[in-house]
Scaffold this motif. Structure first.
Motif, short mmCIF file in Angstrom:
data_model
loop_
_atom_site.label_atom_id
_atom_site.label_comp_id
_atom_site.label_asym_id
_atom_site.label_seq_id
_atom_site.Cartn_x
_atom_site.Cartn_y
_atom_site.Cartn_z
N ALA A 18 39.60 49.91 48.91
CA ALA A 18 40.51 48.77 48.16
C ALA A 18 39.54 47.46 48.19
O ALA A 18 39.93 46.78 47.30
N LEU A 19 38.64 47.17 49.05
CA LEU A 19 37.99 45.78 48.94
C LEU A 19 37.19 45.91 47.94
O LEU A 19 36.85 45.10 47.18
N VAL A 20 36.22 47.32 47.74
CA VAL A 20 35.40 47.30 46.71
C VAL A 20 36.12 47.25 45.39
O VAL A 20 35.72 46.56 44.54
N VAL A 21 37.22 48.07 44.91
CA VAL A 21 37.68 48.05 44.04
C VAL A 21 38.65 46.69 43.64
O VAL A 21 38.48 46.10 42.40
N VAL A 25 37.25 45.03 40.17
CA VAL A 25 38.16 44.90 38.87
C VAL A 25 38.88 43.58 38.80
O VAL A 25 40.18 43.73 39.17
N GLY A 26 38.45 42.99 38.27
CA GLY A 26 38.79 41.46 38.32
C GLY A 26 38.69 40.84 36.74
O GLY A 26 39.00 41.68 35.84
N ALA A 27 38.63 39.71 36.55
CA ALA A 27 38.75 38.94 35.39
C ALA A 27 37.50 39.86 34.26
O ALA A 27 37.88 40.05 32.90
N GLY A 28 36.29 40.35 34.75
CA GLY A 28 35.30 40.69 33.98
C GLY A 28 35.44 41.87 33.04
O GLY A 28 35.14 42.03 31.91
N ILE A 29 36.18 42.72 33.83
CA ILE A 29 36.51 43.88 32.96
C ILE A 29 37.34 43.83 31.95
O ILE A 29 37.29 44.43 30.93
N TYR A 30 38.29 42.72 31.74
CA TYR A 30 39.25 42.42 30.68
C TYR A 30 38.84 41.45 29.63
O TYR A 30 39.38 41.26 28.76
N THR A 31 37.71 40.74 29.85
CA THR A 31 37.09 39.60 29.35
C THR A 31 35.77 39.82 28.61
O THR A 31 35.47 39.42 27.47
N PHE A 102 31.05 33.74 46.11
CA PHE A 102 32.40 33.99 46.29
C PHE A 102 33.43 32.92 45.76
O PHE A 102 34.32 33.18 44.78
N PRO A 103 33.10 31.62 45.76
CA PRO A 103 33.99 30.81 45.18
C PRO A 103 34.06 30.66 43.84
O PRO A 103 35.19 30.42 43.08
N GLY A 104 32.70 31.03 43.18
CA GLY A 104 32.69 30.73 41.77
C GLY A 104 33.56 32.14 41.20
O GLY A 104 34.14 31.87 40.30
N ALA A 105 33.19 33.14 41.81
CA ALA A 105 34.03 34.17 41.47
C ALA A 105 35.27 34.35 41.66
O ALA A 105 36.22 34.77 40.74
N ILE A 106 35.82 33.78 42.47
CA ILE A 106 37.62 33.37 42.79
C ILE A 106 37.81 32.23 41.73
O ILE A 106 38.87 32.71 41.37
N THR A 294 44.13 40.87 43.02
CA THR A 294 43.34 41.71 44.18
C THR A 294 41.84 41.23 44.07
O THR A 294 41.36 41.36 45.23
N SER A 295 41.28 40.76 42.93
CA SER A 295 40.00 40.14 43.07
C SER A 295 39.86 38.98 43.82
O SER A 295 38.99 38.73 44.79
N ILE A 296 40.69 38.07 43.82
CA ILE A 296 40.77 36.75 44.40
C ILE A 296 41.03 37.09 46.25
O ILE A 296 40.44 36.50 46.98
N THR A 297 42.10 37.91 46.29
CA THR A 297 42.32 38.24 47.88
C THR A 297 41.15 38.91 48.21
O THR A 297 40.73 38.69 49.79
N ALA A 298 40.36 39.85 47.63
CA ALA A 298 39.19 40.56 48.07
C ALA A 298 38.20 39.55 48.55
O ALA A 298 37.63 39.49 49.72
N MET A 299 37.70 38.78 47.54
CA MET A 299 36.53 37.66 47.78
C MET A 299 37.26 36.78 48.81
O MET A 299 36.23 36.03 49.68
N THR A 300 38.41 36.64 49.05
CA THR A 300 38.95 35.55 50.05
C THR A 300 38.64 36.22 51.46
O THR A 300 38.37 35.64 52.36
#
Length: 436
Positions: A18-21, A25-31, A102-106, A294-300
């Motif tokens: 779940a941490l990997v996925v 699977v965040g903003a990049g896949i949709y943009t 991490f902060p940039g991706a968040i 999920t992307s935000i919580t994973a990186m946090t």
């Protein structure tokens, strides 16, 4: 006295997947594909980019698994480089993670979350600009700052919800493709000959969506039997991510006319609008918002473990250490503060280019430490994939990064200040430790 650097075992195989996925699977896949289609001019080239980047990420996950078998502590690139090459190399990797990774991706995911939620729920448009991005970033920090178990369970729940929603969307879209005479849409944009430099630049962008393949390595110190469980979690998570990325992007780019999505970041909502009208658009926007969450919580969850490890080694102030059974609260607060700053200062596409280039170089350096450990310490990984997987990952990552820098030198120029500041900060850190 509370023990330091021996956190309780709290991460299961499913938590790691779940941490990997969730990280990937965040903003990049949709943009990304809207920009990629504008540059490449062909749906097939865009899908090929997702496939190539996916296989490179899989090689990276296998390589990181080899690293974790030799170094089972938390810390990711910082740990691998500082223990294998030099503390300066590790510090720079940790510094990049702190300032950009991490902060940039968040910030990137939070800005996209803000945009999609405002579109899905029009009443939210009354809120100040970027207010939702700031709120969700703070909320993720609070979720993981209270208790480790609560943060884990919350993240697992969000990922399960996201996967369920994605499965529904994929099945529904497949039915639409098989029952509609007008789908898939195959008309292409007018474009020139294939340009390897542009394709490389696209791969750098796409690689950002796969960069979470290594997320489980950041928490290895909190996993029982990390030598076996962490590599398995990274490989399974990467395979699932690759499947989702290819299927979702195929639906988006073949579900709507190419000119309608060329160069646009909202490619997912445009495809949903074409496939199912306004109700489908709203549903997909909410689904994307959950994915971004999920992307935000994973990186946090993952990022602060790097800073805590740096604090254990004296590379950062002791304030950021992680104590047994507790989350690294000060490190979480630091990361959230930097992410909030980036949210207020950055734009979506600029962040994507900078992050993709900078992070790809850090990942390549970390995997290259396998060769250093082999020839410096005589530690040859006991894997049938050595040295093929690390050679493929490092070679492809560096090649495409160089080609991308040639195509757009701004990415390289933007990365230089981060590294230079990291070197200066390292020597300041060393000097302060000697003075104690």
């Amino acid at each position: 006295m509370v023990a330091v650097n021996r956190p309780k075992v709290t991460f299961s195989l499913w938590t790691l997947v779940a941490l990997v996925v969730g990280n990937a699977v965040g903003a990049g896949i949709y943009t990304t594909s809207g920009f990629a289609l504008a540059d490449l001019g062909s749906r097939e080239w865009v899908l090929l980019a997702w496939l190539v980047a996916g296989f490179i990420a899989l090689a990276g996950a296998i390589s990181y698994g080899m690293l974790v078998r030799g170094l089972t502590e938390s810390g990711g690139e910082y740990l691998f480089l500082s223990r294998s090459i030099h503390p300066l190399a590790g510090f720079i990797a940790g510094w990049v993670s702190l300032l950009a990774g991490f902060p940039g991706a968040i910030a990137f995911s939070a800005l996209a979350f803000d945009a999609y939620m405002r579109s899905a729920v029009p009443s939210l448009q009354a809120l100040p600009l970027n207010a939702l991005a700031l709120i969700i970033t703070l909320a993720a920090g609070l979720l993981h700052g209270v208790r480790v178990k609560a943060g884990n369970r919350g993240h697992e729940g969000f990922v399960s919800l996201m996967l369920g929603a994605l499965c529904v969307v994929i099945v529904w879209s497949a039915i639409r493709f098989f029952t509609s005479a007008t789908l898939p849409v195959t008309t292409e944009l007018s474009s020139g000959p294939f340009n390897v430099f542009v394709f490389a630049n696209t791969l750098v962008w796409v690689s950002l969506s796969y960069s979470g393949f290594n997320a489980a390595a950041y928490v290895a110190g909190e996993v029982e039997d990390a030598r076996h469980i962490v590599p398995k979690g990274m490989i399974l998570g990467t395979l699932l991510t690759m499947l989702l990325c290819v299927l979702i992007n195929a639906i988006m780019i073949y579900g709507v006319e190419a000119n309608a999505i060329r160069g646009r970041p909202d490619i997912a909502t445009q495809a949903a609008l074409a496939l199912g009208g306004e109700p489908a658009r709203r549903i997909v926007e909410l689904m994307i918002a959950v994915s971004l969450l999920t992307s935000i919580t994973a990186m946090t969850l993952a990022g602060p473990r790097v800073y805590a490890k740096m604090a254990d080694d004296g590379a950062l102030p002791a304030l950021f250490k992680q104590y047994a059974g507790l989350p690294p609260r000060a490190a979480i607060g630091l990361q959230v503060a930097i992410a909030l700053t980036l949210i207020m200062l950055s734009d979506l596409r600029g962040l994507m280019s900078y992050l993709g280039f900078t992070l790809s170089l850090c990942l390549a350096m970390a995997v290259s430490s396998l060769f250093v450990r082999h020839y410096r310490f005589g530690e040859r990984p006991a894997s049938m994939w050595y040295p093929v997987a690390p050679i493929v990952f490092v070679g492809c990552t560096l090649l495409f990064a160089c080609l991308s820098a040639i195509n757009d030198s701004r990415q390289f120029i933007a990365a230089i200040p981060t590294v230079v500041i990291g070197v200066l900060a390292y020597f300041v850190s060393v000097k302060s430790r000697r003075m104690k």
